[in-house]
Design an enzyme around this catalytic site. Structure first.
Site, mmCIF file in Angstrom:
data_model
loop_
_atom_site.group_PDB
_atom_site.id
_atom_site.type_symbol
_atom_site.label_atom_id
_atom_site.label_comp_id
_atom_site.label_asym_id
_atom_site.label_seq_id
_atom_site.Cartn_x
_atom_site.Cartn_y
_atom_site.Cartn_z
ATOM 1 N N ASP A 199 -1.318 -4.620 3.172
ATOM 2 C CA ASP A 199 -0.019 -4.234 3.618
ATOM 3 C C ASP A 199 0.390 -4.875 5.059
ATOM 4 O OD1 ASP A 199 2.034 -1.702 2.641
ATOM 5 O OD2 ASP A 199 2.563 -2.803 4.366
ATOM 6 N N CYS A 223 12.920 5.949 -8.000
ATOM 7 C CA CYS A 223 13.048 4.991 -9.090
ATOM 8 C C CYS A 223 14.523 5.308 -10.098
ATOM 9 C CB CYS A 223 12.013 5.318 -10.179
ATOM 10 S SG CYS A 223 10.484 4.603 -9.480
ATOM 11 N N ALA A 243 0.818 -1.228 -0.019
ATOM 12 C CA ALA A 243 -0.126 -0.034 0.106
ATOM 13 C C ALA A 243 1.097 1.286 -0.044
ATOM 14 C CB ALA A 243 -0.898 0.000 1.138
ATOM 15 N N ARG A 296 0.508 1.926 8.535
ATOM 16 C CA ARG A 296 0.201 2.522 7.132
ATOM 17 C C ARG A 296 -1.051 2.211 6.597
ATOM 18 N NH1 ARG A 296 4.678 2.213 2.211
ATOM 19 N NH2 ARG A 296 4.810 4.428 2.104
ATOM 20 N N ALA A 344 15.689 5.174 -17.079
ATOM 21 C CA ALA A 344 17.167 5.484 -17.590
ATOM 22 C C ALA A 344 17.256 6.634 -18.637
ATOM 23 C CB ALA A 344 17.802 4.219 -18.142
HETATM 24 C C1 UDX Z 1 9.963 8.845 -12.185
HETATM 25 C C2 UDX Z 1 9.080 8.782 -13.812
HETATM 26 O O1 UDX Z 1 8.931 10.001 -14.225
HETATM 27 C C3 UDX Z 1 8.302 7.660 -13.903
HETATM 28 O O2 UDX Z 1 7.616 7.559 -15.004
HETATM 29 C C4 UDX Z 1 8.506 6.522 -12.842
HETATM 30 O O3 UDX Z 1 7.248 5.361 -13.015
HETATM 31 C C5 UDX Z 1 8.969 6.639 -11.580
HETATM 32 O O4 UDX Z 1 10.008 7.611 -11.765
HETATM 33 P P1 UDX Z 1 9.165 10.380 -10.253
HETATM 34 O O5 UDX Z 1 10.416 9.930 -9.540
HETATM 35 O O6 UDX Z 1 7.895 10.216 -9.376
HETATM 36 O O7 UDX Z 1 8.856 9.368 -11.490
HETATM 37 O O8 UDX Z 1 9.326 11.933 -10.616
HETATM 38 P P2 UDX Z 1 9.756 12.781 -11.868
HETATM 39 O O9 UDX Z 1 8.759 13.851 -12.126
HETATM 40 O O10 UDX Z 1 10.086 11.676 -13.030
HETATM 41 O O11 UDX Z 1 10.869 13.452 -11.485
HETATM 42 C C6 UDX Z 1 12.328 12.765 -10.974
HETATM 43 C C7 UDX Z 1 13.375 13.479 -10.585
HETATM 44 O O12 UDX Z 1 13.889 14.444 -11.450
HETATM 45 C C8 UDX Z 1 12.836 14.581 -9.665
HETATM 46 O O13 UDX Z 1 13.857 14.760 -8.436
HETATM 47 C C9 UDX Z 1 12.613 15.836 -10.436
HETATM 48 O O14 UDX Z 1 13.096 16.893 -9.912
HETATM 49 C C10 UDX Z 1 13.769 15.551 -11.204
HETATM 50 N N1 UDX Z 1 13.474 16.272 -12.557
HETATM 51 C C11 UDX Z 1 12.692 16.005 -13.336
HETATM 52 C C12 UDX Z 1 14.663 17.520 -12.896
HETATM 53 O O15 UDX Z 1 15.720 17.510 -12.164
HETATM 54 N N2 UDX Z 1 14.366 18.112 -14.177
HETATM 55 C C13 UDX Z 1 13.596 17.803 -15.153
HETATM 56 O O16 UDX Z 1 13.229 18.408 -16.178
HETATM 57 C C14 UDX Z 1 12.563 16.860 -14.723
HETATM 58 P P1 ADP Z 2 6.339 2.055 -3.834
HETATM 59 O O1 ADP Z 2 7.025 3.321 -4.060
HETATM 60 O O2 ADP Z 2 7.038 1.148 -4.862
HETATM 61 O O3 ADP Z 2 5.027 1.871 -3.817
HETATM 62 P P2 ADP Z 2 6.810 1.662 -0.835
HETATM 63 O O4 ADP Z 2 7.912 1.421 -0.370
HETATM 64 O O5 ADP Z 2 5.738 3.076 -0.784
HETATM 65 O O6 ADP Z 2 7.032 1.254 -2.440
HETATM 66 O O7 ADP Z 2 5.623 0.714 -0.703
HETATM 67 C C1 ADP Z 2 5.843 -0.708 -0.366
HETATM 68 C C2 ADP Z 2 4.878 -1.193 0.473
HETATM 69 O O8 ADP Z 2 5.018 -2.791 0.379
HETATM 70 C C3 ADP Z 2 5.298 -0.998 1.901
HETATM 71 O O9 ADP Z 2 4.108 -0.340 2.621
HETATM 72 C C4 ADP Z 2 5.641 -2.388 2.531
HETATM 73 O O10 ADP Z 2 5.381 -2.588 4.019
HETATM 74 C C5 ADP Z 2 4.742 -3.221 1.669
HETATM 75 N N1 ADP Z 2 5.121 -4.704 1.834
HETATM 76 C C6 ADP Z 2 6.475 -5.295 1.585
HETATM 77 N N2 ADP Z 2 6.747 -6.536 1.372
HETATM 78 C C7 ADP Z 2 5.152 -6.822 1.909
HETATM 79 C C8 ADP Z 2 4.639 -8.183 1.854
HETATM 80 N N3 ADP Z 2 5.336 -9.405 1.805
HETATM 81 N N4 ADP Z 2 3.462 -8.219 2.155
HETATM 82 C C9 ADP Z 2 2.637 -7.059 2.169
HETATM 83 N N5 ADP Z 2 3.167 -5.982 2.230
HETATM 84 C C10 ADP Z 2 4.472 -5.718 1.722
#
Ligand code: UDX
Ligand code: ADP
Length: 459
Positions: free
Chosen positions: A38, A276, A14, A43, A225
């Protein structure tokens, strides 16, 4: 004939991905019962909080979606096995951070949560279950998931699909409701049809892409990437602009007008954060090395190296401009989240910048509209305090600026675009500086109020 819809789906995890994704599926598919489970009871309690302002994930619009569906066809629960047993389809949306020890430490993804949740599915599922990888996973993880599921009790059958989530934090609801594409990878056409039918409730058919399992897993790593690479590229050019008199905002506009390059993701800043980008690139690097592709690994590794360098560079130049020392000086840090509109601080550039400044003995006054004190304490590895090398959370920019020598804008929160610079300068120590690491402040107004301004990428 239309493929059968699952009646009950379950999502394990979650978090930032599982919570919002399932909320939107429940909202768009009132005919499907969605349970998000979860192990983290705190949470789940927060997801069930009657006050929608206290959900564990902050995303614009999420409160409204949860408010509409919770208790109707959206349930948050800690009863993991019960929910799996009742479900026709189980999403795995657990955390996959970078390994901190052992083989591949610092690069490979730690799959222990994926493995544990797959084992729970193998044990608790009944009949035929479609298992969907939602978390971002190293390519070929589905092989391991299949092996674990296959080791279960006879009579249970599984189909494994990869359906990576491309939402960005801060715009999760918009991204989920109107995705550029939905990607479904798998080798069981019937299972793919069932998952596609869920998305077909609101996503046009031509945006639902079908691939084999490995292409789907790898597409997610590759998309991240490529996006991260653009940021490191523009940040490298920003540093070059600063020494040559060019302006990175003008350069970005000029190159972004080329339709082959495109204008998005060209904003220079303090480097990328978030859960990510770094994790996925390091994972790609690890896998390339594993397959003997050293040059490819080294190429992508440099994207992360440049990102780290950019963060240290910003801390260093704050120190340099403030006469080579920040020991005992108050600095206002504007923003701690890794980007605006989220309470997430994972890999936030603010962490490295603040740690460097604390190391130099600064007194940091941190302002962030969504990040809580306990989170900052965890990230900085020390509690709020006083004296050299300490930090405190400030309730407003004005209060953070009291007696400060500089403001360091790290996160582009909208409210930092509307600062009353004259009021802020009046309470700062002179000469007062604004270090705009995002290039998002009203620079002319700040200068007019008497601040010296450094902006990323401005020569
Ligand atoms: C990213 C991907 O965009 C998304 O598709 C994937 O599922 C998860 O990773 P997120 O990390 O949530 O998403 O945010 P994003 O908007 O992509 O920004 C990532 C980082 O890059 C942030 O720290 C942001 O401030 C920075 N960024 C983004 C820049 O510095 N410049 C830019 O032009 C765009
Ligand atoms: P994301 O950004 O990918 O959603 P998070 O760390 O925010 O990652 O969320 C992942 C969630 O998965 C956490 O809340 C964690 O407690 C839960 N989790 C991890 N392993 C298990 C499991 N085996 N069963 C249930 N929940 C789990």
């Amino acid at each position: 004939m239309a493929p059968p819809l699952p009646r009950r789906i379950c999502c394990i995890g979650a978090g930032y991905v599982g919570g919002p994704t399932m909320a939107v599926i429940a909202d768009r598919c009132p005919d499907i019962a969605v349970t998000v489970v979860d192990l983290n009871a705190e949470r789940i309690a927060a997801w069930n909080d009657p006050d929608l302002g206290r959900l564990p994930v902050y995303e614009p619009g999420l409160d409204a979606v949860v408010g509409r569906c919770r208790g109707r066809n959206l349930v948050f629960s800690t009863a993991v096995e019960d929910a799996i047993a009742a479900a026709d389809m189980v999403f795995l949306s657990v955390n996959t951070p970078t390994k901190t020890r052992g083989l591949g430490a610092g690069q490979a993804s730690d799959l222990k949560w994926v493995e544990a949740s797959a084992r729970t599915v193998a044990k608790a599922a009944s009949g035929h279950t479609i298992v969907v990888e939602k978390s971002t996973l190293p390519v070929r993880t589905a092989e391991a998931v299949k092996a674990i599921l296959g080791s279960g009790v006879a009579g249970k059958t599984f189909s494994v699909l990869s359906n990576p989530e491309f939402l960005a934090e801060g715009t999760a609801i918009r991204d989920l409701e109107d995705p550029d594409r939905v990607l479904i990878g798998g080798d069981d056409p019937d299972a793919i049809d069932v998952l596609a039918a869920i998305y077909a409730h609101w996503v046009p058919q031509d945006r639902i892409l079908r691939t084999n399992l490995w292409s789907s897993e790898l597409s997610k790593l590759t998309a991240n990437a490529f996006l991260a690479q653009r940021i490191s590229s523009i940040n490298g050019i920003a540093a070059f602009c600063e020494v040559t008199g060019a302006d990175v905002q003008e350069v970005a506009r000029a190159i972004g007008a080329d339709s082959r390059i495109g204008s998005k993701f060209l904003k220079a800043g303090p480097g990328f954060g978030g859960s990510c980008f770094q994790k996925d690139i390091l994972n790609l690097v690890y896998l390339c090395r594993h397959y003997g592709l050293e040059e490819v690994a080294a190429y992508w590794e440099q994207v992360v190296a440049l990102n780290t360098w950019q963060q240290h560079r910003i801390a260093r130049l704050v120190v340099t401009r403030l006469f080579g020392t920040v020991t005992g000086k108050r600095l206002a840090i504007l923003g701690f989240a890794f980007k605006a509109d989220t309470n997430d601080t994972r890999e936030s550039p603010a962490i490295r910048i603040c740690r460097d400044l604390l190391e130099e003995g600064a007194l940091l006054q941190i302002v962030d509209p969504k990040v809580r004190e306990q989170q900052i304490q965890r990230d900085l590895g020390q509690p709020a305090g006083q004296g050299e090398g300490s930090w405190q959370l400030a309730p407003s920019v004005e209060q953070a600026a009291q007696g400060a020598d500089a403001l360091v804008l790290v996160t582009e929160w909208e409210q930092f675009g509307a600062i009353d610079w004259s009021a802020v300068v009046a309470v700062m120590r002179q000469p007062a500086w604004l270090f705009d690491a995002r290039g998002s402040a009203d620079e002319a107004a700040a200068r007019a109020a008497g601040l010296s301004v450094w902006r990323v990428g401005q020569g």
